[in-house]
Design a protein around this motif. Sequence first.
Motif, PDB file in Angstrom:
ATOM      1  N   PHE A 194      48.925  30.874   0.972  1.00  0.00           N
ATOM      2  CA  PHE A 194      50.176  31.334   1.567  1.00  0.00           C
ATOM      3  C   PHE A 194      51.397  30.968   0.721  1.00  0.00           C
ATOM      4  CE2 PHE A 194      47.420  31.519   5.202  1.00  0.00           C
ATOM      5  CZ  PHE A 194      47.931  32.525   6.002  1.00  0.00           C
ATOM      6  N   GLY A 195      51.255  30.005  -0.161  1.00  0.00           N
ATOM      7  CA  GLY A 195      52.377  29.549  -0.961  1.00  0.00           C
ATOM      8  C   GLY A 195      52.815  28.128  -0.679  1.00  0.00           C
ATOM      9  N   PHE A 196      52.161  27.456   0.270  1.00  0.00           N
ATOM     10  CA  PHE A 196      52.443  26.030   0.450  1.00  0.00           C
ATOM     11  C   PHE A 196      52.044  25.277  -0.818  1.00  0.00           C
ATOM     12  CE2 PHE A 196      51.844  27.217   4.983  1.00  0.00           C
ATOM     13  CZ  PHE A 196      53.026  26.695   5.510  1.00  0.00           C
ATOM     14  N   ASN A 197      52.802  24.233  -1.138  1.00  0.00           N
ATOM     15  CA  ASN A 197      52.463  23.435  -2.321  1.00  0.00           C
ATOM     16  C   ASN A 197      52.407  21.936  -2.034  1.00  0.00           C
ATOM     17  OD1 ASN A 197      55.277  22.683  -2.304  1.00  0.00           O
ATOM     18  ND2 ASN A 197      55.731  24.534  -3.496  1.00  0.00           N
ATOM     19  N   MET A 198      52.621  21.549  -0.780  1.00  0.00           N
ATOM     20  CA  MET A 198      52.578  20.127  -0.399  1.00  0.00           C
ATOM     21  C   MET A 198      51.926  20.001   0.971  1.00  0.00           C
ATOM     22  SD  MET A 198      55.763  17.410   0.080  1.00  0.00           S
ATOM     23  CE  MET A 198      55.841  16.855  -1.625  1.00  0.00           C
ATOM     24  N   ASN A 199      50.995  19.039   1.079  1.00  0.00           N
ATOM     25  CA  ASN A 199      50.324  18.791   2.345  1.00  0.00           C
ATOM     26  C   ASN A 199      50.486  17.326   2.726  1.00  0.00           C
ATOM     27  OD1 ASN A 199      48.766  19.070   4.638  1.00  0.00           O
ATOM     28  ND2 ASN A 199      46.805  19.158   3.552  1.00  0.00           N
ATOM     29  N   PHE A 200      51.012  17.091   3.935  1.00  0.00           N
ATOM     30  CA  PHE A 200      51.135  15.714   4.418  1.00  0.00           C
ATOM     31  C   PHE A 200      49.774  15.246   4.939  1.00  0.00           C
ATOM     32  CE2 PHE A 200      55.618  17.158   4.711  1.00  0.00           C
ATOM     33  CZ  PHE A 200      56.139  16.237   3.813  1.00  0.00           C
ATOM     34  N   ALA A 201      48.916  14.969   4.007  1.00  0.00           N
ATOM     35  CA  ALA A 201      47.549  14.532   4.244  1.00  0.00           C
ATOM     36  C   ALA A 201      47.021  14.016   2.898  1.00  0.00           C
ATOM     37  CB  ALA A 201      46.690  15.686   4.759  1.00  0.00           C
ATOM     38  N   PRO A 202      46.006  13.181   2.902  1.00  0.00           N
ATOM     39  CA  PRO A 202      45.189  12.741   4.028  1.00  0.00           C
ATOM     40  C   PRO A 202      45.745  11.496   4.728  1.00  0.00           C
ATOM     41  CG  PRO A 202      44.255  11.897   2.007  1.00  0.00           C
ATOM     42  CD  PRO A 202      45.439  12.746   1.604  1.00  0.00           C
ATOM     43  N   ILE A 203      45.218  11.263   5.910  1.00  0.00           N
ATOM     44  CA  ILE A 203      45.476  10.039   6.677  1.00  0.00           C
ATOM     45  C   ILE A 203      44.696   8.893   6.038  1.00  0.00           C
ATOM     46  CG2 ILE A 203      44.893   8.885   8.839  1.00  0.00           C
ATOM     47  CD1 ILE A 203      47.040  10.538   9.655  1.00  0.00           C
ATOM     48  N   LEU A 204      45.391   7.793   5.730  1.00  0.00           N
ATOM     49  CA  LEU A 204      44.713   6.601   5.216  1.00  0.00           C
ATOM     50  C   LEU A 204      44.816   5.435   6.201  1.00  0.00           C
ATOM     51  CD1 LEU A 204      45.619   6.596   1.402  1.00  0.00           C
ATOM     52  CD2 LEU A 204      43.631   7.571   2.558  1.00  0.00           C
ATOM     53  N   LYS A 216      35.238  18.410  -0.940  1.00  0.00           N
ATOM     54  CA  LYS A 216      35.185  19.857  -0.729  1.00  0.00           C
ATOM     55  C   LYS A 216      36.085  20.291   0.423  1.00  0.00           C
ATOM     56  CE  LYS A 216      30.509  20.627  -2.554  1.00  0.00           C
ATOM     57  NZ  LYS A 216      29.122  21.036  -2.204  1.00  0.00           N
ATOM     58  N   ILE A 217      36.128  19.481   1.479  1.00  0.00           N
ATOM     59  CA  ILE A 217      37.003  19.804   2.607  1.00  0.00           C
ATOM     60  C   ILE A 217      38.463  19.739   2.174  1.00  0.00           C
ATOM     61  CG2 ILE A 217      37.846  18.965   4.843  1.00  0.00           C
ATOM     62  CD1 ILE A 217      34.941  18.287   5.547  1.00  0.00           C
ATOM     63  N   GLY A 218      38.836  18.691   1.435  1.00  0.00           N
ATOM     64  CA  GLY A 218      40.201  18.592   0.922  1.00  0.00           C
ATOM     65  C   GLY A 218      40.563  19.787   0.057  1.00  0.00           C
ATOM     66  N   ALA A 219      39.631  20.181  -0.825  1.00  0.00           N
ATOM     67  CA  ALA A 219      39.886  21.316  -1.713  1.00  0.00           C
ATOM     68  C   ALA A 219      40.003  22.621  -0.935  1.00  0.00           C
ATOM     69  CB  ALA A 219      38.763  21.421  -2.749  1.00  0.00           C
ATOM     70  N   THR A 220      39.201  22.773   0.117  1.00  0.00           N
ATOM     71  CA  THR A 220      39.221  24.023   0.895  1.00  0.00           C
ATOM     72  C   THR A 220      40.476  24.122   1.756  1.00  0.00           C
ATOM     73  OG1 THR A 220      36.800  23.921   0.945  1.00  0.00           O
ATOM     74  CG2 THR A 220      37.854  25.496   2.406  1.00  0.00           C
ATOM     75  N   ILE A 221      40.890  23.001   2.352  1.00  0.00           N
ATOM     76  CA  ILE A 221      42.161  22.989   3.075  1.00  0.00           C
ATOM     77  C   ILE A 221      43.299  23.377   2.130  1.00  0.00           C
ATOM     78  CG2 ILE A 221      43.895  21.481   4.147  1.00  0.00           C
ATOM     79  CD1 ILE A 221      41.592  19.949   5.469  1.00  0.00           C
ATOM     80  N   ALA A 222      43.281  22.794   0.939  1.00  0.00           N
ATOM     81  CA  ALA A 222      44.342  23.085  -0.040  1.00  0.00           C
ATOM     82  C   ALA A 222      44.306  24.543  -0.478  1.00  0.00           C
ATOM     83  CB  ALA A 222      44.201  22.156  -1.242  1.00  0.00           C
ATOM     84  N   ILE A 246      53.492  21.171   4.817  1.00  0.00           N
ATOM     85  CA  ILE A 246      52.858  21.381   6.111  1.00  0.00           C
ATOM     86  C   ILE A 246      51.989  20.157   6.410  1.00  0.00           C
ATOM     87  CG2 ILE A 246      50.841  22.532   5.098  1.00  0.00           C
ATOM     88  CD1 ILE A 246      50.849  24.441   7.498  1.00  0.00           C
ATOM     89  N   ASP A 247      51.765  19.902   7.703  1.00  0.00           N
ATOM     90  CA  ASP A 247      50.780  18.900   8.125  1.00  0.00           C
ATOM     91  C   ASP A 247      49.474  19.634   8.396  1.00  0.00           C
ATOM     92  OD1 ASP A 247      52.256  16.296   8.479  1.00  0.00           O
ATOM     93  OD2 ASP A 247      53.459  17.520   9.822  1.00  0.00           O
ATOM     94  N   GLU A 248      48.577  19.627   7.460  1.00  0.00           N
ATOM     95  CA  GLU A 248      47.283  20.268   7.675  1.00  0.00           C
ATOM     96  C   GLU A 248      46.185  19.240   7.409  1.00  0.00           C
ATOM     97  OE1 GLU A 248      45.114  23.357   9.173  1.00  0.00           O
ATOM     98  OE2 GLU A 248      47.298  23.170   9.041  1.00  0.00           O
ATOM     99  N   GLU A 249      45.912  18.455   8.448  1.00  0.00           N
ATOM    100  CA  GLU A 249      44.956  17.358   8.331  1.00  0.00           C
ATOM    101  C   GLU A 249      43.539  17.794   8.666  1.00  0.00           C
ATOM    102  OE1 GLU A 249      46.212  14.271  10.959  1.00  0.00           O
ATOM    103  OE2 GLU A 249      48.277  14.257  10.219  1.00  0.00           O
ATOM    104  N   ILE A 309      40.406   9.032  -0.367  1.00  0.00           N
ATOM    105  CA  ILE A 309      40.695   9.284  -1.783  1.00  0.00           C
ATOM    106  C   ILE A 309      40.026  10.577  -2.247  1.00  0.00           C
ATOM    107  CG2 ILE A 309      40.203   8.455  -4.120  1.00  0.00           C
ATOM    108  CD1 ILE A 309      40.699   5.599  -2.965  1.00  0.00           C
ATOM    109  N   GLN A 310      38.801  10.831  -1.800  1.00  0.00           N
ATOM    110  CA  GLN A 310      38.134  12.073  -2.199  1.00  0.00           C
ATOM    111  C   GLN A 310      38.829  13.294  -1.596  1.00  0.00           C
ATOM    112  OE1 GLN A 310      35.842  12.472  -4.566  1.00  0.00           O
ATOM    113  NE2 GLN A 310      36.178  10.278  -4.876  1.00  0.00           N
ATOM    114  N   THR A 311      39.302  13.172  -0.361  1.00  0.00           N
ATOM    115  CA  THR A 311      40.074  14.266   0.238  1.00  0.00           C
ATOM    116  C   THR A 311      41.345  14.508  -0.573  1.00  0.00           C
ATOM    117  OG1 THR A 311      39.229  13.687   2.436  1.00  0.00           O
ATOM    118  CG2 THR A 311      41.178  15.101   2.350  1.00  0.00           C
ATOM    119  N   MET A 312      42.018  13.428  -0.946  1.00  0.00           N
ATOM    120  CA  MET A 312      43.226  13.519  -1.769  1.00  0.00           C
ATOM    121  C   MET A 312      42.942  14.234  -3.089  1.00  0.00           C
ATOM    122  SD  MET A 312      45.480  10.356  -3.348  1.00  0.00           S
ATOM    123  CE  MET A 312      44.304  10.021  -4.694  1.00  0.00           C
TER     124      MET A 312
END
Length: 423
Positions: free
Chosen positions: A185-195, A173-179, A139-142, A223-226
């Motif tokens: 839901f069962g997603f295992n891949m996020n097309f994020a973060p934007i670099l 923390k934002i990266g971890a909370t988005i993840a 999913i793209d969840e930026e 990098i911290q979001t990643m």
Amino acid sequence: MFKKSTLILVLILLMPIMSGCNIIKKVNNQNVNNTVVQDEATKDNDSQDLEVIPEPQKIDPIIEQISKMTIDEKIGQMLVVGIEGYDLNVNTKSLLEKSKVGGVILFSNNVQDTSQLLSLLNSLKSENLQNKIPLFLSIDEEGGRVTRMPMEFKKFPTNKAIGKINDETLSYKIGATIAYEIGSFGFNMNFAPILDVNSNPKNPVIGDRSFGSNVNIVSSLGIQTMKGIQSQNIIPVVKHFPGHGDTSVDSHMGLPSVNNDLKRLKSFELIPFAEAIKNNADAVMIAHILLPKIDSENPSSLSKIIITDILRTDLKFNGVIITDDMTMGAIIKNYNIGQAAVKSVKAGTDIVLVCHGYDNEVAVINAMKSAVSKGEISKQSIDQSVYRILSLKKKYKLKDEIIKSVDVDGINNKIYEVLKNNF
């Protein structure tokens, strides 16, 4: 005895894990004062007493798995596809059953509400149980304006707003909370973060999706979001290599051209990606951008210079490389999509992303099969890509497990706690 195909694959990939040999040396000489006195004669005698007992070879299980896969299964792993509607249909089932695709991406037009989204993801996993390899569910969840999650959830701020605060701990923390949210839901891949570094004020596609125009802030917060995303066992895909921030054309609509040379890229756009790679980035998305001073003929997503020479060789990236959506205007307005996919794989891409149109997805699959059968794409390169893909799935221990429910209130509380003091 190993199968011949397995041994050939071992030689191709050069990646077997070999154990050493135990050498037992029988010494018949008398030990006087803990000193072994040997002359040439006794050396000859000793050499006859050497007994070499090799341990059994330990084959890499992923190499052995690849050796048993058909070419259709291998090519399937190299695709992540979009689907139509809110539930499984005939086309989606065909992509899973016949084409053995390795992953699926969902968009807002696949999402009605929490219950429907969970049901769709569970049905995808159930349908894929006939295959031995679990799916990338992506999913793209930026955050900000690029979000696909149901309306029941509190929204995250833009990266631009996060960049203004410039707090690495907050970004983690934002990266971890988005993840955590998408993983529920069962997603295992996020097309994020934007670099991407938002260096062009006229950029129509990046803008507030970027952490800003300061390359150091983009690097540190990205990098911290990643890392935050990784902490929840979700695969982050950093994007859009080699940098989409200086474009003035939206690649969804057409092919952007940026006249920056390699010296400029290395001193600016590539810095966040280089730092992410040093910090164990798992996957990189390649943009559809023409950089005529680097490759005058091919956009970055089809360019061996950019994918193999710069990303693989110069930046020493050994993870998974995935294209941006091949159905974007930058590609389909300028290329045959099947031929473009083949060209991208030959340039060094591992996964081709085809987000829209069943006919497009089938065209890419057929073009790749034809290219392999003709020798245009080598089986060696296919095996190398599949090895990287399966290694990533194994690293994150992906499983097609059914999730019974999602705690909307609990997730919203986590989001609120992370954001409450800053937004």
